[in-house]
Design a protein around this motif. Structure first.
Motif, PDB file in Angstrom:
ATOM      1  N   VAL A 199       0.814  -1.211   0.000  1.00 22.14           N
ATOM      2  CA  VAL A 199       0.000   0.000   0.000  1.00 22.14           C
ATOM      3  C   VAL A 199       0.849   1.264   0.000  1.00 22.14           C
ATOM      4  N   ASP A 200       2.112   1.156   0.351  1.00 18.56           N
ATOM      5  CA  ASP A 200       2.995   2.325   0.280  1.00 18.56           C
ATOM      6  C   ASP A 200       3.075   2.877  -1.134  1.00 18.56           C
ATOM      7  N   VAL A 201       2.819   2.020  -2.132  1.00 18.88           N
ATOM      8  CA  VAL A 201       2.858   2.482  -3.514  1.00 18.88           C
ATOM      9  C   VAL A 201       1.897   3.636  -3.718  1.00 18.88           C
ATOM     10  N   VAL A 202       0.722   3.538  -3.127  1.00 13.80           N
ATOM     11  CA  VAL A 202      -0.320   4.543  -3.329  1.00 13.80           C
ATOM     12  C   VAL A 202       0.163   5.930  -2.930  1.00 13.80           C
ATOM     13  N   ARG A 203       1.040   5.990  -1.958  1.00 16.00           N
ATOM     14  CA  ARG A 203       1.460   7.284  -1.440  1.00 16.00           C
ATOM     15  C   ARG A 203       2.428   7.995  -2.374  1.00 16.00           C
ATOM     16  N   THR A 204       2.933   7.289  -3.361  1.00 13.58           N
ATOM     17  CA  THR A 204       3.865   7.907  -4.289  1.00 13.58           C
ATOM     18  C   THR A 204       3.336   7.936  -5.714  1.00 13.58           C
ATOM     19  N   ALA A 205       2.503   6.982  -6.089  1.00  9.43           N
ATOM     20  CA  ALA A 205       2.050   6.846  -7.476  1.00  9.43           C
ATOM     21  C   ALA A 205       0.663   7.446  -7.681  1.00  9.43           C
ATOM     22  N   ASP A 206       0.449   7.978  -8.895  1.00  9.84           N
ATOM     23  CA  ASP A 206      -0.878   8.449  -9.287  1.00  9.84           C
ATOM     24  C   ASP A 206      -1.760   7.284  -9.714  1.00  9.84           C
ATOM     25  N   THR A 207      -1.159   6.325 -10.410  1.00  7.15           N
ATOM     26  CA  THR A 207      -1.871   5.163 -10.933  1.00  7.15           C
ATOM     27  C   THR A 207      -1.121   3.910 -10.496  1.00  7.15           C
ATOM     28  N   VAL A 208      -1.855   2.933  -9.971  1.00  7.90           N
ATOM     29  CA  VAL A 208      -1.235   1.711  -9.470  1.00  7.90           C
ATOM     30  C   VAL A 208      -1.737   0.518 -10.264  1.00  7.90           C
ATOM     31  N   ALA A 209      -0.805  -0.245 -10.828  1.00  6.13           N
ATOM     32  CA  ALA A 209      -1.136  -1.489 -11.522  1.00  6.13           C
ATOM     33  C   ALA A 209      -0.682  -2.658 -10.666  1.00  6.13           C
ATOM     34  N   VAL A 210      -1.583  -3.604 -10.429  1.00  7.39           N
ATOM     35  CA  VAL A 210      -1.278  -4.796  -9.648  1.00  7.39           C
ATOM     36  C   VAL A 210      -1.171  -5.978 -10.598  1.00  7.39           C
ATOM     37  N   LEU A 211      -0.001  -6.626 -10.613  1.00 15.28           N
ATOM     38  CA  LEU A 211       0.235  -7.765 -11.496  1.00 15.28           C
ATOM     39  C   LEU A 211      -0.040  -9.071 -10.782  1.00 15.28           C
ATOM     40  N   VAL A 212      -0.715  -9.972 -11.490  1.00 18.03           N
ATOM     41  CA  VAL A 212      -0.988 -11.318 -10.995  1.00 18.03           C
ATOM     42  C   VAL A 212      -0.649 -12.286 -12.116  1.00 18.03           C
ATOM     43  N   GLN A 213      -0.045 -13.410 -11.787  1.00 22.47           N
ATOM     44  CA  GLN A 213       0.235 -14.396 -12.818  1.00 22.47           C
ATOM     45  C   GLN A 213      -0.833 -15.480 -12.808  1.00 22.47           C
ATOM     46  N   PRO A 214      -1.083 -16.117 -13.936  1.00 20.49           N
ATOM     47  CA  PRO A 214      -2.164 -17.105 -14.040  1.00 20.49           C
ATOM     48  C   PRO A 214      -2.000 -18.251 -13.057  1.00 20.49           C
ATOM     49  N   THR A 253      -7.256  15.404  -4.704  1.00 22.47           N
ATOM     50  CA  THR A 253      -7.386  14.567  -3.509  1.00 22.47           C
ATOM     51  C   THR A 253      -6.202  13.639  -3.373  1.00 22.47           C
ATOM     52  N   THR A 254      -5.771  13.066  -4.488  1.00 24.52           N
ATOM     53  CA  THR A 254      -4.626  12.160  -4.482  1.00 24.52           C
ATOM     54  C   THR A 254      -3.370  12.878  -3.995  1.00 24.52           C
ATOM     55  N   GLU A 255      -3.152  14.084  -4.505  1.00 25.24           N
ATOM     56  CA  GLU A 255      -1.954  14.831  -4.114  1.00 25.24           C
ATOM     57  C   GLU A 255      -2.014  15.249  -2.653  1.00 25.24           C
ATOM     58  N   ARG A 256      -3.191  15.668  -2.187  1.00 28.93           N
ATOM     59  CA  ARG A 256      -3.314  16.033  -0.767  1.00 28.93           C
ATOM     60  C   ARG A 256      -3.018  14.838   0.124  1.00 28.93           C
ATOM     61  N   ARG A 257      -3.551  13.680  -0.250  1.00 28.79           N
ATOM     62  CA  ARG A 257      -3.300  12.471   0.543  1.00 28.79           C
ATOM     63  C   ARG A 257      -1.816  12.138   0.554  1.00 28.79           C
ATOM     64  N   ARG A 258      -1.194  12.241  -0.604  1.00 32.88           N
ATOM     65  CA  ARG A 258       0.229  11.916  -0.713  1.00 32.88           C
ATOM     66  C   ARG A 258       1.071  12.848   0.145  1.00 32.88           C
ATOM     67  N   TYR A 259       0.812  14.149   0.052  1.00 33.58           N
ATOM     68  CA  TYR A 259       1.608  15.101   0.821  1.00 33.58           C
ATOM     69  C   TYR A 259       1.308  15.008   2.306  1.00 33.58           C
ATOM     70  N   ALA A 260       0.048  14.706   2.662  1.00 37.64           N
ATOM     71  CA  ALA A 260      -0.287  14.544   4.079  1.00 37.64           C
ATOM     72  C   ALA A 260       0.493  13.376   4.667  1.00 37.64           C
ATOM     73  N   GLU A 261       0.550  12.271   3.924  1.00 36.00           N
ATOM     74  CA  GLU A 261       1.296  11.114   4.412  1.00 36.00           C
ATOM     75  C   GLU A 261       2.783  11.404   4.470  1.00 36.00           C
ATOM     76  N   GLU A 262       3.289  12.146   3.494  1.00 39.27           N
ATOM     77  CA  GLU A 262       4.710  12.488   3.498  1.00 39.27           C
ATOM     78  C   GLU A 262       5.050  13.366   4.696  1.00 39.27           C
ATOM     79  N   ILE A 263       4.185  14.335   4.989  1.00 42.20           N
ATOM     80  CA  ILE A 263       4.423  15.203   6.146  1.00 42.20           C
ATOM     81  C   ILE A 263       4.432  14.376   7.423  1.00 42.20           C
ATOM     82  N   ARG A 264       3.436  13.481   7.563  1.00 42.17           N
ATOM     83  CA  ARG A 264       3.392  12.645   8.765  1.00 42.17           C
ATOM     84  C   ARG A 264       4.661  11.806   8.896  1.00 42.17           C
TER      85      ARG A 264
END
Length: 421
Positions: A170-185, A350-361
């Motif tokens: 979930v740390d990815v969300v705090r840095t990325a605008d778009t998150v792709a989750v890979l799964v193999q068959p 909203t995404t940027e506010r969340r990211r910067y809020a988490e970075e500040i914390r």
């Protein structure tokens, strides 16, 4: 905007002359300066904070994409193909591959991986392995700062590939605008992991190695999970903001039935239509014109209801074969569609506010933790304090109060000074 009574903030850290020149070189397009800055960031070299502060005002232009998933899902190969595809359409690319940390040095174990070989020699693809530094989520504060360096440098796209550490990604969300989750068959365990939490962070789900047996079953399982997550909508139906629906929404990307400002009016249109229907429909012998009017009103109400349902993003479930590059173009289209959705819906704010809020914390916790560590040492060190607690000379709460008390006093004094000013 902050009110006039908002506390004043300290000035940005002062750059040394050498670091100021380094920042200037980076902003002028020097890849060597970019590499040196990221090295300073990763090593936390004295002065790195002033460098990152100086770069901040130059950020905000890059699309930041996080690629996560379990080990063996083919993340590195797919990132390599993504970088090549972005370059084919003229975009410049920065790639940060977050590797496991060495327990001895804290550096990346895997280094500059050979699976990233397609773009060797292309100066417009900047690749860097970085250490996860023991964080379960894979992304460290240093990684977030490195993204800023690539963004300020002028990279159009920054791709983050993370270690496979399960739902803690979930740390990815705090840095990325778009998150792709890979799964193999056929990876039933991976899908169960998604159910445990990682599902919530995915904007796009990718079944990589889709030429393997079990790919269609994995796709179906993911689509069912997305269906449940969205409360009944599907990735290809109602509420979908994928590449196809974004294209059909009009030249400006806004959904049909929205106002000129691109936002739906909270369902008021639908309420208004239904009220008028009930009021006039209670009479008998209505004319054909009235019936047509009511039918038209119902149509608009339905359109408004669908538009309201379309206010949120529903993830795509896509298939790729990274080795051959199959499906990579469609994946980039999905990334573009999500980026367009973020901009047009206002969700990017909203995404940027969340990211910067988490970075500040994160920064505040780290800095206060450093102060507390220094105070612990001043009291003889943690082992001595623990021994005193074991001997019943004191208790953990009293120790915590003794450590935090001086820090709290300084905060109170600063607050009193602000009020006096």
């Amino acid at each position: 905007m902050a009110g006039s009574d908002a506390p004043a903030f300290a000035d940005a850290p002062t750059l040394s002359d050498d670091d100021a020149a380094l920042v200037e070189d980076l902003l002028s397009g020097s890849h060597r300066a970019l590499a040196r800055v990221i090295t300073k960031i990763e090593n936390r070299t004295p002065g790195y904070r002033a460098i990152v502060s100086a770069l901040h005002e130059h950020t905000g232009g890059a699309d930041v994409i996080g690629i996560t998933g379990s080990p063996g899902a083919g993340k590195s190969t797919l990132v390599d193909k993504l970088a090549a595809a972005y370059r084919d359409r003229g975009d410049t690319v920065g790639v940060i591959a977050v590797d496991p940390s060495s327990p001895y040095t804290g550096g990346a174990v895997l280094g500059d991986r050979i699976r990233m070989g397609s773009n060797v020699g292309d100066m417009d693809v900047f690749f860097r392995s970085m250490s996860a530094r023991g964080q379960l989520g894979g992304l460290s504060t240093a990684t977030a700062d490195a993204v800023k360096a690539l963004d300020a440098f002028g990279k159009d796209v920054v791709v983050l590939e993370t270690v496979g550490a399960g739902q803690n990604e979930v740390d990815v969300v705090r840095t990325a605008d778009t998150v792709a989750v890979l799964v193999q068959p056929g990876s039933g365990d991976d899908v169960q992991t998604l159910k445990a939490g990682i599902l919530e962070i995915g904007d796009v789900f990718v079944v990589n190695k889709a030429d393997m047996d079990g790919a269609q079953r994995t796709v179906a399982e993911l689509e069912e999970m997305v269906h449940r997550r969205e409360g009944g909508t599907t990735g290809r139906g109602a509420g979908h903001h994928g590449a196809a629906s974004m294209a059909s929404a009009g030249g400006d990307g806004s959904a049909a039935g929205h106002g000129d400002d691109g936002h739906h009016d909270g369902g008021n249109h639908g309420d208004g239509h239904h009220d008028s229907d009930h009021a006039s429909g209670s009479g008998h012998g209505e004319s054909d014109a009235d019936a047509d009017a009511h039918a038209d009103a119902d149509t608009h109400a339905d359109a408004d209801a669908h538009a309201d349902a379309d206010d949120s993003w529903t993830p795509d479930v896509l298939e790729t074969v990274a080795n051959s590059g199959e499906g990579v173009d469609a994946l980039i289209e999905a990334f573009d569609a999500h980026a367009a959705y973020l901009r047009e819906s206002g969700e990017i704010e909203t995404t940027e506010r969340r990211r910067y809020a988490e970075e500040i914390r994160t920064l505040v916790r780290a800095d206060v933790g450093s102060l507390a560590t220094a105070e612990i040492e001043r009291h003889g060190g943690i082992d001595r304090l623990a021994e005193r607690v074991r001997d019943r000379e004191t208790d953990p709460y009293a120790v915590a109060e003794a450590i935090v008390g001086p820090i709290a006093d300084c905060v109170d004094e600063a607050a009193d000074g602000d009020r006096d000013d």
